[in-house]
Design an enzyme around this catalytic site. Sequence first.
Site, PDB file in Angstrom:
ATOM      1  N   LYS A  87     -14.824   8.621   4.660  1.00 34.70           N
ATOM      2  CA  LYS A  87     -15.084   9.407   3.369  1.00 34.70           C
ATOM      3  C   LYS A  87     -16.649   9.932   3.629  1.00 34.70           C
ATOM      4  O   LYS A  87     -17.006  10.900   2.940  1.00 34.70           O
ATOM      5  CB  LYS A  87     -15.049   8.711   2.296  1.00 34.70           C
ATOM      6  CG  LYS A  87     -13.484   8.459   1.840  1.00 34.70           C
ATOM      7  CD  LYS A  87     -13.300   8.062   0.617  1.00 34.70           C
ATOM      8  CE  LYS A  87     -11.815   7.482   0.343  1.00 34.70           C
ATOM      9  NZ  LYS A  87     -11.064   8.809   0.514  1.00 34.70           N
ATOM     10  N   THR A 109      -6.622  14.878  -2.081  1.00 31.43           N
ATOM     11  CA  THR A 109      -6.349  13.873  -2.719  1.00 31.43           C
ATOM     12  C   THR A 109      -7.567  13.449  -3.813  1.00 31.43           C
ATOM     13  O   THR A 109      -8.769  13.823  -3.591  1.00 31.43           O
ATOM     14  CB  THR A 109      -6.109  12.488  -1.636  1.00 31.43           C
ATOM     15  OG1 THR A 109      -7.095  12.396  -0.736  1.00 31.43           O
ATOM     16  CG2 THR A 109      -4.851  12.595  -1.133  1.00 31.43           C
ATOM     17  N   THR A 112     -11.273  12.528  -2.455  1.00 29.06           N
ATOM     18  CA  THR A 112     -12.170  13.791  -1.905  1.00 29.06           C
ATOM     19  C   THR A 112     -12.382  14.638  -2.834  1.00 29.06           C
ATOM     20  O   THR A 112     -13.447  15.335  -2.727  1.00 29.06           O
ATOM     21  CB  THR A 112     -11.035  14.214  -0.709  1.00 29.06           C
ATOM     22  OG1 THR A 112     -10.767  13.187   0.154  1.00 29.06           O
ATOM     23  CG2 THR A 112     -11.829  15.259  -0.090  1.00 29.06           C
ATOM     24  N   SER A 134      -4.485   9.534  -5.633  1.00 28.70           N
ATOM     25  CA  SER A 134      -4.939   8.739  -4.332  1.00 28.70           C
ATOM     26  C   SER A 134      -3.737   8.807  -3.234  1.00 28.70           C
ATOM     27  O   SER A 134      -2.593   8.590  -3.557  1.00 28.70           O
ATOM     28  CB  SER A 134      -5.230   7.322  -4.712  1.00 28.70           C
ATOM     29  OG  SER A 134      -5.812   6.545  -3.513  1.00 28.70           O
ATOM     30  N   ASP A 140      -0.752  12.020  -0.445  1.00 32.18           N
ATOM     31  CA  ASP A 140      -0.506  12.442   0.750  1.00 32.18           C
ATOM     32  C   ASP A 140       1.091  13.117   0.669  1.00 32.18           C
ATOM     33  O   ASP A 140       1.190  14.421   0.977  1.00 32.18           O
ATOM     34  CB  ASP A 140      -0.478  11.645   1.952  1.00 32.18           C
ATOM     35  CG  ASP A 140      -1.864  10.949   2.389  1.00 32.18           C
ATOM     36  OD1 ASP A 140      -2.743  11.851   2.037  1.00 32.18           O
ATOM     37  OD2 ASP A 140      -1.816  10.064   2.755  1.00 32.18           O
TER      38      ASP A 140
END
Length: 241
Positions: A87, A109, A112, A134, A140
Amino acid sequence: RYMEDNVEPNLDFSDQMAKAVAVSRLETAKLLSEVSTNIYPFRNILCVQGKLTPDLDNPPHYDDDFEPAFAPSEMRCLALVSHNRMKAVMKEFVTINKNILKKFCLTGTQSTMKMLSEVFKGDSSVVFGPSCTSGPLGGDAELAALLCRGRLGGILFFEDPLSAHAHQADIHCLCRQAQVHNTMICATTTSALMMMHVLRSALQGNGRPELIPSFFFSLKSPAVVAYLGEQEKVIATHSSG
């Protein structure tokens, strides 16, 4: 090649060879210095092993802003995803490349997207797409669904290759669907940095959309075409029976 182009009859072969080696080393050192200077701003992102020899008196110009040939609304979204250990690197990557990244509708997500809002705080020109949950909670998988519905044109996925992930199945699904739909995906910081040059070239001037086709068209892997052909034969065989 130096000896072919610079024959010196007054020198014997060994002296010519020694001179050629010296010139080669000098040219190699010069090349490495140029490369070091150009990648120095990305040294943490690339995690360069070995010593860089940059010319810090002549830093490179990078990520200049420009007027894009296409608006974010004319292209599919660019998704950004990063695992916990990646990150900080993703934030540095976005900060360094923000003038090209903000030319796209950005999605990703949860964590981010929060980081993106911090980096682009106060910039009203930035367009954000859907904010997914998340990754371990289905983010995803949400991105994979967006991809399958034709809403993603590319993915920058900074995956941690040294950790096990509870949602590995979702990660695999997203990456696999990117392959199935022949969509741009960068899974390393190196490939992502290389892609920034392609994205910039695609959007500058009159634009070169052919460089980034997945942002404009629905694509498929050639394997999908072959698979569908095989399926038609299977169906035809059973139908005739």
